[in-house]
Enzyme design. Structure first.
Site, PDB file in Angstrom:
ATOM      1  N   ARG A 280       8.130 -11.413  22.573  1.00 55.45           N
ATOM      2  CA  ARG A 280       8.350 -11.035  21.125  1.00 55.45           C
ATOM      3  C   ARG A 280       8.540  -9.361  20.882  1.00 55.45           C
ATOM      4  O   ARG A 280       9.258  -8.924  20.264  1.00 55.45           O
ATOM      5  CB  ARG A 280       7.576 -11.354  20.023  1.00 55.45           C
ATOM      6  CG  ARG A 280       7.736 -12.959  19.973  1.00 55.45           C
ATOM      7  CD  ARG A 280       6.648 -13.484  18.671  1.00 55.45           C
ATOM      8  NE  ARG A 280       7.165 -12.812  17.659  1.00 55.45           N
ATOM      9  CZ  ARG A 280       6.302 -12.485  16.436  1.00 55.45           C
ATOM     10  NH1 ARG A 280       5.233 -13.070  16.326  1.00 55.45           N
ATOM     11  NH2 ARG A 280       6.841 -11.933  15.609  1.00 55.45           N
TER      12      ARG A 280
ATOM     13  N   ASP B 162      -1.738  -1.976  15.625  1.00 58.55           N
ATOM     14  CA  ASP B 162      -1.147  -2.337  16.738  1.00 58.55           C
ATOM     15  C   ASP B 162      -1.339  -1.943  18.172  1.00 58.55           C
ATOM     16  O   ASP B 162      -1.050  -2.655  18.958  1.00 58.55           O
ATOM     17  CB  ASP B 162       0.478  -2.190  16.558  1.00 58.55           C
ATOM     18  CG  ASP B 162       1.142  -2.725  15.179  1.00 58.55           C
ATOM     19  OD1 ASP B 162       0.391  -3.936  15.050  1.00 58.55           O
ATOM     20  OD2 ASP B 162       2.276  -2.890  15.043  1.00 58.55           O
TER      21      ASP B 162
ATOM     22  N   CYS C  98      -0.328 -16.243   8.979  1.00 59.16           N
ATOM     23  CA  CYS C  98      -0.117 -16.071  10.481  1.00 59.16           C
ATOM     24  C   CYS C  98      -1.381 -15.731  11.309  1.00 59.16           C
ATOM     25  O   CYS C  98      -2.465 -15.618  10.569  1.00 59.16           O
ATOM     26  CB  CYS C  98       0.834 -14.991  10.610  1.00 59.16           C
ATOM     27  SG  CYS C  98       0.303 -13.460  10.972  1.00 59.16           S
TER      28      CYS C  98
ATOM     29  N   ARG D 239      -1.419 -12.211   5.160  1.00 59.40           N
ATOM     30  CA  ARG D 239      -0.191 -11.640   5.139  1.00 59.40           C
ATOM     31  C   ARG D 239       0.688 -12.279   3.973  1.00 59.40           C
ATOM     32  O   ARG D 239       1.764 -12.534   4.332  1.00 59.40           O
ATOM     33  CB  ARG D 239       0.490 -11.634   6.439  1.00 59.40           C
ATOM     34  CG  ARG D 239      -0.481 -11.133   7.434  1.00 59.40           C
ATOM     35  CD  ARG D 239       0.374 -10.972   8.639  1.00 59.40           C
ATOM     36  NE  ARG D 239       1.402  -9.773   8.937  1.00 59.40           N
ATOM     37  CZ  ARG D 239       2.073  -9.567   9.751  1.00 59.40           C
ATOM     38  NH1 ARG D 239       2.240 -10.371  11.025  1.00 59.40           N
ATOM     39  NH2 ARG D 239       2.981  -8.409  10.152  1.00 59.40           N
TER      40      ARG D 239
ATOM     41  N   LYS E  15      10.838  -1.902  18.443  1.00 57.99           N
ATOM     42  CA  LYS E  15      10.981  -3.248  17.665  1.00 57.99           C
ATOM     43  C   LYS E  15      10.925  -3.100  16.030  1.00 57.99           C
ATOM     44  O   LYS E  15      11.800  -3.642  15.631  1.00 57.99           O
ATOM     45  CB  LYS E  15       9.858  -4.394  18.131  1.00 57.99           C
ATOM     46  CG  LYS E  15       9.795  -5.540  17.229  1.00 57.99           C
ATOM     47  CD  LYS E  15       8.880  -6.354  17.719  1.00 57.99           C
ATOM     48  CE  LYS E  15       7.371  -6.247  17.509  1.00 57.99           C
ATOM     49  NZ  LYS E  15       7.177  -6.609  15.902  1.00 57.99           N
ATOM     50  N   ASN E  16      10.003  -2.615  15.628  1.00 56.74           N
ATOM     51  CA  ASN E  16       9.571  -2.643  14.381  1.00 56.74           C
ATOM     52  C   ASN E  16      10.578  -1.529  13.470  1.00 56.74           C
ATOM     53  O   ASN E  16      10.377  -1.180  12.353  1.00 56.74           O
ATOM     54  CB  ASN E  16       8.156  -2.200  14.021  1.00 56.74           C
ATOM     55  CG  ASN E  16       7.448  -3.163  14.434  1.00 56.74           C
ATOM     56  OD1 ASN E  16       7.871  -4.365  14.578  1.00 56.74           O
ATOM     57  ND2 ASN E  16       6.039  -3.132  14.299  1.00 56.74           N
TER      58      ASN E  16
HETATM   59  N1  EPU Z   1       0.026  -7.072   2.350  1.00 54.35           N
HETATM   60  C1  EPU Z   1      -0.110  -7.665   1.064  1.00 54.35           C
HETATM   61  N2  EPU Z   1       0.857  -7.977   0.294  1.00 54.35           N
HETATM   62  C2  EPU Z   1       2.153  -7.648   0.738  1.00 54.35           C
HETATM   63  C3  EPU Z   1       2.361  -7.082   1.750  1.00 54.35           C
HETATM   64  C4  EPU Z   1       1.170  -6.879   2.823  1.00 54.35           C
HETATM   65  O1  EPU Z   1      -1.559  -8.052   0.720  1.00 54.35           O
HETATM   66  O2  EPU Z   1       3.000  -7.961  -0.080  1.00 54.35           O
HETATM   67  C5  EPU Z   1      -1.077  -6.754   3.335  1.00 54.35           C
HETATM   68  C6  EPU Z   1      -1.259  -7.350   4.323  1.00 54.35           C
HETATM   69  O3  EPU Z   1      -1.506  -8.761   4.307  1.00 54.35           O
HETATM   70  C7  EPU Z   1      -2.057  -6.401   5.458  1.00 54.35           C
HETATM   71  C8  EPU Z   1      -1.522  -5.211   4.931  1.00 54.35           C
HETATM   72  O4  EPU Z   1      -1.105  -5.329   3.625  1.00 54.35           O
HETATM   73  O5  EPU Z   1      -3.168  -6.865   5.222  1.00 54.35           O
HETATM   74  C9  EPU Z   1      -0.637  -4.396   5.469  1.00 54.35           C
HETATM   75  O6  EPU Z   1       0.455  -5.234   5.932  1.00 54.35           O
HETATM   76  P1  EPU Z   1       1.819  -4.486   5.944  1.00 54.35           P
HETATM   77  O7  EPU Z   1       2.774  -5.049   5.048  1.00 54.35           O
HETATM   78  O8  EPU Z   1       1.932  -3.186   6.145  1.00 54.35           O
HETATM   79  O9  EPU Z   1       2.289  -5.385   7.423  1.00 54.35           O
HETATM   80  P2  EPU Z   1       3.800  -5.593   7.728  1.00 54.35           P
HETATM   81  O10 EPU Z   1       4.660  -4.904   7.005  1.00 54.35           O
HETATM   82  O11 EPU Z   1       3.820  -7.264   7.690  1.00 54.35           O
HETATM   83  C10 EPU Z   1       4.264  -4.457   9.942  1.00 54.35           C
HETATM   84  C11 EPU Z   1       4.351  -4.544  11.336  1.00 54.35           C
HETATM   85  C12 EPU Z   1       3.228  -5.078  11.978  1.00 54.35           C
HETATM   86  C13 EPU Z   1       2.015  -4.021  11.887  1.00 54.35           C
HETATM   87  C14 EPU Z   1       1.896  -3.769  10.359  1.00 54.35           C
HETATM   88  C15 EPU Z   1       0.953  -2.724  10.002  1.00 54.35           C
HETATM   89  C16 EPU Z   1       6.839  -5.088  11.523  1.00 54.35           C
HETATM   90  C17 EPU Z   1       7.922  -5.952  11.388  1.00 54.35           C
HETATM   91  N3  EPU Z   1       5.571  -5.501  11.407  1.00 54.35           N
HETATM   92  O12 EPU Z   1       3.809  -5.518   9.398  1.00 54.35           O
HETATM   93  O13 EPU Z   1       3.635  -4.910  13.323  1.00 54.35           O
HETATM   94  O14 EPU Z   1       0.872  -4.649  12.407  1.00 54.35           O
HETATM   95  O15 EPU Z   1       3.010  -3.103   9.647  1.00 54.35           O
HETATM   96  O16 EPU Z   1       1.173  -1.444  10.606  1.00 54.35           O
HETATM   97  O17 EPU Z   1       7.183  -3.762  10.866  1.00 54.35           O
HETATM   98  C18 EPU Z   1       3.268  -6.038  15.481  1.00 54.35           C
HETATM   99  O18 EPU Z   1       4.350  -5.227  15.795  1.00 54.35           O
HETATM  100  O19 EPU Z   1       2.811  -6.530  16.364  1.00 54.35           O
HETATM  101  C19 EPU Z   1       3.002  -6.100  14.012  1.00 54.35           C
HETATM  102  C20 EPU Z   1       2.237  -7.136  13.739  1.00 54.35           C
END
Ligand code: EPU
Length: 419
Positions: A398, A306, A117, A122, A22-23
């Site tokens: 999802r 995850d 969320c 996030r 998915k990701n």
């Molecule tokens: N963060 C910030 N500012 C930002 C972006 C992130 O503070 O601009 C913080 C987040 O709040 C969090 C940390 O950085 O505390 C890491 O978040 P990240 O941005 O890496 O998460 P994401 O990119 O939103 C992806 C996956 C998630 C997975 C996380 C961590 C996708 C579509 N989603 O989310 O997947 O948990 O990386 O590995 O790639 C899932 O599949 O169930 C899922 C939630």
């Protein structure tokens, strides 16, 4: 609403195939917006998040054709508007992934802010700040990110935090920027590497993927591509934990063991026998109960957040005291309360779930507020005595393709109840 009903207590035996990630599929579908021609993305998992992404692209006027194997052709040539509405972004935060490609290719993007969320605040400040440093003019008004630019320019970006979609968004934007972009403290997740491979096949010049420094030399244009997304390491890990909890022996095919080394090590520590080949993993569990493990989540190659909820489920029935510490998200323990309702002896201390495994969980009606938490409740249901009814399974849909069919194929007693 649909529910899953599970009668626990059966060991798992047999073979199943792992779906595409998915990701990986989500950013790669967004990357297709960057091309001057149509792309065909293969091995897309049949999931609600993919349907949402298709709806999002379709609303923009992007041509989409899906065949019976979920290979999707994406043709952005007749795009009408560069807009991601709140109604779709609120159901799937990954919609933010269209921001970088739209801005880089079309010079404009209006994308709703995702908001909080179920697993934490996030924010998307890293995505926005990086694009600003590349020359974009970005205002936030009425809940929307309104971004405009002529042509983005290369920049040196140092990410405050390791962010997976943040890295992906900025990497995609940089492919069409003028000059070279360097992203320091980049995410190293396999899905980031998969996206970089796909972009390079489209004609981009991305190097360093899989390390914490990405170097992207901007090019004038990108071509359409035919690309296969990589296997889903989290789906793989979830089924492995299921077998470690329920006992039995299962072979997972079409997967890649090197993508989940941290998880395999913890499963071995829990007492599972793991054997691997190039594209398969077999896990056998002969012990009556797994041993409790200590887990600390961290960005890749650390233990994935995850997989955290699934290991909470494993510790709930393991022998000994287990600890699971969540460092990536601030509020990702919604499954704990539900597991307590099934008889788990677990408590939260700050960001750590400490559990003393019990010999037997008891079935109960449960529900969760995010995808992996819901999956962990299914795992708990597989080993609980009696009946577990998992509500709100739209979360599971999802991210897990046909979860009840795959588990039933392994001998679990699980069914979907219609609404
Ligand atoms: N963060 C910030 N500012 C930002 C972006 C992130 O503070 O601009 C913080 C987040 O709040 C969090 C940390 O950085 O505390 C890491 O978040 P990240 O941005 O890496 O998460 P994401 O990119 O939103 C992806 C996956 C998630 C997975 C996380 C961590 C996708 C579509 N989603 O989310 O997947 O948990 O990386 O590995 O790639 C899932 O599949 O169930 C899922 C939630």
């Amino acid at each position: 609403m649909e529910r899953l009903i599970i009668q626990g207590g059966r060991p798992l035996e047999g073979e199943i195939r792992i779906s595409g990630a998915k990701n990986s599929a989500l950013p790669i579908l967004a990357a297709a917006l960057l091309a001057d021609g149509a792309s065909r993305i293969d091995r897309i998992p049949h999931l609600q998040d993919i349907t949402t992404t298709m709806e999002l692209l379709g609303q923009m006027g992007v041509g989409l054709t899906v065949d019976e194997h979920m290979n999707i052709e994406v043709d952005p040539r007749d795009i009408r508007e560069c807009y991601a509405p709140y109604e779709l972004v609120k159901t799937m935060r990954a919609s933010i992934l269209v921001l970088g490609p739209l801005l880089a290719r079309y010079g404009q993007a209006d994308v709703s802010l995702p908001g909080g969320c179920a697993i934490g605040i996030r924010p998307v400040n890293l995505h926005v700040d990086g694009l600003r440093q590349m020359g974009a003019n970005i205002e936030v008004e009425n809940g929307y990110i309104r971004a405009r630019c002529k042509r983005l320019r290369g920049a040196r970006l140092v990410m405050d935090l390791v962010s997976v979609t943040g890295t992906e968004n900025l990497m995609m934007a940089a492919t069409l920027a003028k000059g070279t972009t360097v992203i320091e403290n980049a995410a190293r997740e396999p899905e980031v590497v998969d996206l970089a491979d796909c972009l390079n096949r489209m004609g981009a010049r991305v190097s360093g993927a899989g390390t914490d420094t990405l170097v992207i030399e901007g090019v004038e244009k990108l071509n359409g591509v035919q690309y296969n997304v990589l296997p889903d390491r989290i789906e793989t890990g979830t089924y492995l934990v299921a077998v470690a909890m329920a006992g039995g022996r299962v072979k997972l095919k079409d997967t890649r063991p090197e993508l989940l080394e941290a998880v395999l090590l913890k499963l071995e520590e829990a007492g599972a026998q793991v054997s691997t080949g190039e594209d398969w993993i077999e896990l056998g569990m002969s012990r009556e109960r797994p041993r409790a493990v200590k887990v600390w989540t961290a960005p890749y190659p650390g233990f994935p957040t995850d997989m955290q909820a699934q290991f909470c489920a494993l510790n709930a029935v393991a022998s000994g005291v287990g600890m699971v510490t969540e460092t990536v998200f601030e509020n990702r323990f919604m499954h704990i309360l539900e597991m307590q309702r099934m008889g788990a002896d677990v408590r939260l201390e700050g960001r750590t779930a400490i559990s003393t495994g019990v010999a037997q969980l008891t079935g109960a009606p449960v529900m969760a507020t995010d995808l992996r938490a819901s999956a962990s409740l299914v795992l708990a249901g597989l080993v609980a005595s009696g009946e577990t009814l998992v509500h709100r399974i739209y979360h599971i849909d999802r991210g897990y393709e046909c979860i009840e069919e795959k588990l039933a194929q392994l001998g679990a007693n699980i069914r979907r109840l219609p609404r």
